[in-house]
Motif scaffolding. Structure first.
Motif, PDB file in Angstrom:
ATOM      1  N   ARG A 106     -12.413 -11.228 -42.960  1.00 28.42           N
ATOM      2  CA  ARG A 106     -11.371 -12.261 -43.086  1.00 28.42           C
ATOM      3  C   ARG A 106     -11.411 -12.931 -44.464  1.00 28.42           C
ATOM      4  N   GLY A 107     -12.255 -12.437 -45.345  1.00 29.03           N
ATOM      5  CA  GLY A 107     -12.321 -12.975 -46.688  1.00 29.03           C
ATOM      6  C   GLY A 107     -13.209 -14.189 -46.835  1.00 29.03           C
ATOM      7  N   LEU A 108     -14.158 -14.373 -45.903  1.00 34.42           N
ATOM      8  CA  LEU A 108     -14.999 -15.573 -45.906  1.00 34.42           C
ATOM      9  C   LEU A 108     -16.425 -15.299 -46.382  1.00 34.42           C
ATOM     10  N   SER A 109     -16.656 -14.169 -47.023  1.00 33.61           N
ATOM     11  CA  SER A 109     -18.026 -13.797 -47.383  1.00 33.61           C
ATOM     12  C   SER A 109     -18.662 -14.738 -48.394  1.00 33.61           C
ATOM     13  N   ARG A 110     -17.851 -15.496 -49.138  1.00 37.98           N
ATOM     14  CA  ARG A 110     -18.401 -16.433 -50.125  1.00 37.98           C
ATOM     15  C   ARG A 110     -18.447 -17.863 -49.580  1.00 37.98           C
ATOM     16  N   GLN A 111     -18.211 -18.020 -48.295  1.00 37.80           N
ATOM     17  CA  GLN A 111     -18.383 -19.318 -47.654  1.00 37.80           C
ATOM     18  C   GLN A 111     -19.843 -19.474 -47.225  1.00 37.80           C
ATOM     19  N   GLY A 112     -20.213 -20.688 -46.831  1.00 35.67           N
ATOM     20  CA  GLY A 112     -21.568 -20.924 -46.354  1.00 35.67           C
ATOM     21  C   GLY A 112     -21.764 -20.392 -44.948  1.00 35.67           C
ATOM     22  N   THR A 113     -23.019 -20.213 -44.569  1.00 29.05           N
ATOM     23  CA  THR A 113     -23.308 -19.633 -43.250  1.00 29.05           C
ATOM     24  C   THR A 113     -22.766 -20.481 -42.108  1.00 29.05           C
ATOM     25  N   GLN A 114     -22.557 -21.793 -42.347  1.00 32.76           N
ATOM     26  CA  GLN A 114     -22.016 -22.644 -41.289  1.00 32.76           C
ATOM     27  C   GLN A 114     -20.579 -22.291 -40.937  1.00 32.76           C
ATOM     28  N   ALA A 115     -19.937 -21.467 -41.761  1.00 31.35           N
ATOM     29  CA  ALA A 115     -18.572 -21.030 -41.459  1.00 31.35           C
ATOM     30  C   ALA A 115     -18.519 -20.127 -40.244  1.00 31.35           C
ATOM     31  N   LEU A 116     -19.667 -19.768 -39.678  1.00 29.08           N
ATOM     32  CA  LEU A 116     -19.667 -19.036 -38.412  1.00 29.08           C
ATOM     33  C   LEU A 116     -18.875 -19.791 -37.340  1.00 29.08           C
ATOM     34  N   TYR A 117     -18.859 -21.093 -37.448  1.00 30.04           N
ATOM     35  CA  TYR A 117     -18.083 -21.934 -36.524  1.00 30.04           C
ATOM     36  C   TYR A 117     -16.625 -21.473 -36.462  1.00 30.04           C
ATOM     37  N   CYS A 118     -16.111 -20.955 -37.559  1.00 25.32           N
ATOM     38  CA  CYS A 118     -14.713 -20.523 -37.614  1.00 25.32           C
ATOM     39  C   CYS A 118     -14.454 -19.330 -36.691  1.00 25.32           C
ATOM     40  N   HIS A 119     -15.504 -18.642 -36.273  1.00 31.62           N
ATOM     41  CA  HIS A 119     -15.336 -17.553 -35.318  1.00 31.62           C
ATOM     42  C   HIS A 119     -14.948 -18.094 -33.939  1.00 31.62           C
ATOM     43  N   VAL A 149     -13.713 -21.496 -33.358  1.00 31.82           N
ATOM     44  CA  VAL A 149     -12.643 -22.486 -33.398  1.00 31.82           C
ATOM     45  C   VAL A 149     -11.803 -22.250 -34.645  1.00 31.82           C
ATOM     46  N   GLN A 150     -10.528 -22.160 -34.483  1.00 33.08           N
ATOM     47  CA  GLN A 150      -9.648 -22.000 -35.628  1.00 33.08           C
ATOM     48  C   GLN A 150      -9.448 -23.354 -36.307  1.00 33.08           C
TER      49      GLN A 150
END
Length: 297
Positions: free
Chosen positions: A280-293, A295-296
């Motif tokens: 989804r293009g989030l590889s340069r986000q922080g690991t806490q972006a797992l939350y986006c899986h 909750v949108q």
């Protein structure tokens, strides 16, 4: 070791290669302590602030190592480690009787290879990956897990203490990297739990900040919950540690586990979920972006 190794630890000439999110802060602590500091980074601009404070810019890793008693590397991937150590302009081309410390998270097999190569050049190599992210680097409170020659570890311990508050010698070459894999395996399932707990709070109509204050001081309390959970609540997914680097780490851990005949379903699931975020293009986000899986946002 060079004669300077027996001198006052603050007189040691230190080289630092890799000035990313964590490396800049780590190198800054060494400079603040008075160490003559030579630096290199692929993007020169990332070294400008350190040069303004007195660090000496070098054009190659080899130039860094040529006049350093201790050389530290802090780069992204095992291929990067190989390049800055073994490449045509790598540190092993010029290092002389130095202690060479790779603080990147890399493979245990590569750490063992570098240790053997260093010995042939009259140097000693330590693998010393860290945990604590950008906060730990900034506050000099990293956990540092060290593999390699114990005498060399003791010689450079004062240098490591400028960057970390929990420093342990884990064993022979590669043991530091194996210990870091233990760390990453624990984080993998923990950050899934943090993301799921906060997604549950949101779905239940709770105040996420109040939930954090309540459970953060109980049995669930951890860096992942109290620090990264707080970032999640604020919608802050900026990297303290890149998803792409965590995927690299999980790949190493799962490969090592497979070699040992060990199943790690939690780590395997975490890698699967992070791979989905990467697509989804989030590889340069922080690991806490797992939350986006879950909750949108």
């Amino acid at each position: 070791m060079s004669a300077n190794m027996s001198a006052n630890p603050s007189d040691l000439r230190v080289g630092f290669v890799g000035l990313g999110i964590m490396g800049q802060a780590m190198a800054g602590h060494l400079l603040a302590a008075g160490h003559p500091l030579r630096i290199y980074n692929r993007t020169r601009a990332k070294g400008d602030a350190l040069v303004e404070r007195g660090a000496l810019w070098c054009d190659t890793p080899a130039e860094v190592a040529a006049s350093s008693d201790v050389v530290i590397t802090m780069v992204g991937f095992p291929s990067d480690v190989e390049q800055v150590w073994l490449g045509a302009e790598g540190i092993l081309k010029t290092a002389q009787q130095a202690v060479l410390i790779d603080m990147s998270t890399s493979s245990p097999a590569l750490a063992q290879r570098l240790a053997a190569e260093a010995l042939t050049r009259g140097c000693v190599a330590l693998d010393a990956p860290v945990s604590g992210g950008d906060v730990g680097a900034r506050d000099a409170k990293l956990s540092i897990m060290v593999g390699g020659d114990e005498a060399a570890f003791n010689r450079v311990l004062p240098v490591l203490q400028l960057m970390g508050s929990n420093i342990a010698h884990a064993g022979a070459a590669g043991a530091g990297q194996h210990t870091k894999m233990c760390n990453q395996v624990v984080i993998a399932s923990t950050i899934m739990g943090v993301s799921e707990g906060l997604a549950y709070a949101k779905s239940a109509g709770l105040d996420p900040e109040r939930v954090l204050q309540t459970i953060g001081s109980g049995a669930a309390g951890s860096f992942q919950l109290n620090v990264l959970g707080a970032r999640i609540v604020k919608g802050d997914f900026a990297p303290g540690f890149f998803i792409e680097h965590f995927l690299k780490d999980l790949g190493i851990a799962l490969s090592e586990a497979e070699r040992m005949g060990l199943k790690l379903p939690g780590a395997a699931l975490a890698r699967q979920l992070y791979e989905q975020l990467a697509t989804r293009g989030l590889s340069r986000q922080g690991t806490q972006a797992l939350y986006c899986h879950y909750v949108q946002e």
